[in-house]
Design a protein around this motif. Structure first.
Motif, short mmCIF file in Angstrom:
data_model
loop_
_atom_site.label_atom_id
_atom_site.label_comp_id
_atom_site.label_asym_id
_atom_site.label_seq_id
_atom_site.Cartn_x
_atom_site.Cartn_y
_atom_site.Cartn_z
N VAL A 107 -58.61 -54.40 -54.15
CA VAL A 107 -59.95 -54.22 -53.60
C VAL A 107 -59.85 -53.68 -52.17
O VAL A 107 -58.83 -53.83 -51.51
CB VAL A 107 -60.80 -55.52 -53.66
N ASN A 108 -60.94 -53.06 -51.72
CA ASN A 108 -60.94 -52.46 -50.38
C ASN A 108 -60.61 -53.47 -49.29
O ASN A 108 -61.03 -54.62 -49.34
CB ASN A 108 -62.34 -51.91 -50.06
N GLY A 111 -55.36 -53.71 -47.54
CA GLY A 111 -54.20 -53.09 -46.92
C GLY A 111 -53.51 -52.10 -47.85
O GLY A 111 -52.34 -51.75 -47.65
N LYS A 112 -54.24 -51.64 -48.84
CA LYS A 112 -53.65 -50.77 -49.86
C LYS A 112 -53.15 -49.46 -49.27
O LYS A 112 -52.00 -49.05 -49.50
CB LYS A 112 -54.70 -50.52 -50.95
N GLN A 145 -56.96 -40.44 -44.57
CA GLN A 145 -55.87 -41.28 -44.06
C GLN A 145 -54.55 -40.89 -44.74
O GLN A 145 -53.53 -40.72 -44.08
CB GLN A 145 -56.20 -42.74 -44.35
N LEU A 279 -46.08 -58.78 -43.32
CA LEU A 279 -46.02 -59.78 -42.24
C LEU A 279 -46.58 -59.21 -40.95
O LEU A 279 -46.34 -59.77 -39.88
CB LEU A 279 -44.57 -60.24 -42.02
N GLY A 280 -47.28 -58.07 -41.03
CA GLY A 280 -47.84 -57.48 -39.82
C GLY A 280 -48.19 -56.03 -40.08
O GLY A 280 -48.05 -55.54 -41.20
P1 GDP Z 1 -57.38 -50.64 -47.82
O1 GDP Z 1 -58.87 -50.64 -47.71
O2 GDP Z 1 -56.93 -51.64 -48.83
O3 GDP Z 1 -56.77 -49.32 -48.02
O4 GDP Z 1 -56.87 -51.25 -46.44
P2 GDP Z 1 -56.14 -50.54 -45.22
O5 GDP Z 1 -54.82 -50.06 -45.65
O6 GDP Z 1 -57.07 -49.57 -44.59
O7 GDP Z 1 -55.87 -51.80 -44.27
C1 GDP Z 1 -56.89 -52.59 -43.73
C2 GDP Z 1 -56.39 -53.24 -42.44
O8 GDP Z 1 -55.40 -54.23 -42.72
C3 GDP Z 1 -55.72 -52.24 -41.49
O9 GDP Z 1 -56.17 -52.51 -40.18
C4 GDP Z 1 -54.23 -52.58 -41.61
O10 GDP Z 1 -53.50 -52.28 -40.46
C5 GDP Z 1 -54.28 -54.07 -41.86
N1 GDP Z 1 -53.06 -54.59 -42.51
C6 GDP Z 1 -52.45 -54.15 -43.64
N2 GDP Z 1 -51.37 -54.91 -43.94
C7 GDP Z 1 -51.29 -55.87 -42.97
C8 GDP Z 1 -50.40 -56.98 -42.72
O11 GDP Z 1 -49.44 -57.27 -43.44
N3 GDP Z 1 -50.68 -57.74 -41.61
C9 GDP Z 1 -51.73 -57.48 -40.79
N4 GDP Z 1 -51.93 -58.27 -39.74
N5 GDP Z 1 -52.58 -56.45 -41.01
C10 GDP Z 1 -52.37 -55.66 -42.07
#
Ligand code: GDP
Length: 300
Positions: A107-108, A111-112, A145, A279-280
């Motif tokens: 889901v959106n 972090g995908k 992106q 983890l970040g």
């Molecule tokens: P999507 O909508 O699933 O594609 O999500 P995005 O890839 O755009 O990520 C959403 C936010 O989560 C971004 O600000 C990323 O940097 C953050 N993010 C992704 N993985 C991690 C993680 O392991 N730790 C932290 N703290 N942030 C993360």
């Protein structure tokens, strides 16, 4: 420098609850076991896994297997690792598939898209010849992106205009990857459509269409779960499993506000391989899942 697992996980409710519980040198009694059970449930371990873990420990306490709380903690550590070892199965990019098709779902906001960037970088550094498919056509920002990322890292990205048919983008990408001899195709997919059934229909269409070019594709369906979503993670796995089948999990955002325990609940409920954990936000924060490092990061 690359942060240790402990540095990344020490802020979790899991680490804090257990730290508080064991730092006061508790007596080895029923009250401690009850508090331990509460601490685990509060940290997202889930009722089933928490109850199981604590009941096993209680039996051993009753048999006088432990002399003190420190020995109990050591036994808990082993039990937690044992729960995770079966699901710690790294992703292997099988070379017999040309290309190996890796479909990313979730889901959106989980972090995908950033995970795709990190994975692509990892596989590029390992010498794979890869391509990306911008299949999250529902979100123009996701397509941009991915394109930007591809330009910066010299990885071809197959995309169409926003609103394009995702299955058609991914089909084109697989055709192109085949003709260029790429060995890995990583495809993004939408995380939300107007309706839940819309999303699930789109995912099954992607599977159907890929099958026309390669009956064995996709070779991995990687579901990204946000580690801060708690027990809702269980529902997400169920839904994606029903829609497209899931062969592996990435649990992101275990640093920061995650309670830390959701991986145990997932392991207990599904037994699906956990390929990576986040983890970040930086590149080296996407780690191959390591149960002992993970558990040691959570425990006092
Ligand atoms: P999507 O909508 O699933 O594609 O999500 P995005 O890839 O755009 O990520 C959403 C936010 O989560 C971004 O600000 C990323 O940097 C953050 N993010 C992704 N993985 C991690 C993680 O392991 N730790 C932290 N703290 N942030 C993360």
């Amino acid at each position: 420098a690359k942060k240790t697992w402990r540095e990344r996980l020490s802020g979790s409710a899991f680490a804090k609850n257990l730290g508080a519980l064991f730092s006061r040198k508790p007596k080895l009694d029923d009250a401690l076991l009850d508090e331990l059970e509460t601490a685990l449930i509060t940290a997202d371990v889930g009722v089933a896994a928490s109850t199981d873990l604590v009941e096993n420990l209680r039996r051993r306490v009753n048999k006088r297997e432990f002399e003190d709380a420190t020995q109990l903690l050591a036994a808990l550590r082993e039990a937690l690792i044992a729960l995770l070892v079966p699901v710690a199965r790294p992703l292997a990019i099988a070379p017999e598939h040309k290309p190996f098709v890796l479909l990313m779902v979730g889901v959106n906001g989980v972090g995908k898209t950033t995970t795709i960037g990190k994975l692509a970088r990892r596989y590029q550094q390992e010498g794979h010849d890869l391509m990306l498919a911008a299949g999250d056509t529902f979100r123009a920002a996701a397509v941009e992106q991915l394109k930007t990322w591809g330009e910066r890292n010299r990885v071809p990205v197959i995309a169409q205009g926003s609103g394009a048919d995702a299955a058609s983008v991914i089909f084109d990408a697989l055709q192109s990857a085949k003709s260029k001899g790429a060995d890995l195709l990583i495809a993004d997919t939408a995380g939300r459509l107007h309706t839940q059934s819309g999303l699930m229909d789109e995912l099954s269409k992607i599977r159907r269409v890929l099958g026309k070019l390669d009956a064995s594709a996709p070779h991995e369906v990687l579901l990204v779960i946000d580690g801060t979503t708690g027990q809702n993670a269980i529902n997400q796995v169920r839904q994606f499993r029903a829609a497209i089948g899931v062969t592996g999990l990435v649990v992101s955002k275990l640093d920061g506000t995650a309670k830390g325990g959701v991986i145990f609940a997932l392991a207990k409920e599904f037994g699906l391989p956990i390929r990576f954990v986040g983890l970040g936000e930086s590149l080296d924060d996407l780690r191959v899942f390591d149960p002992a490092a993970f558990v040691d990061g959570l425990l006092p």
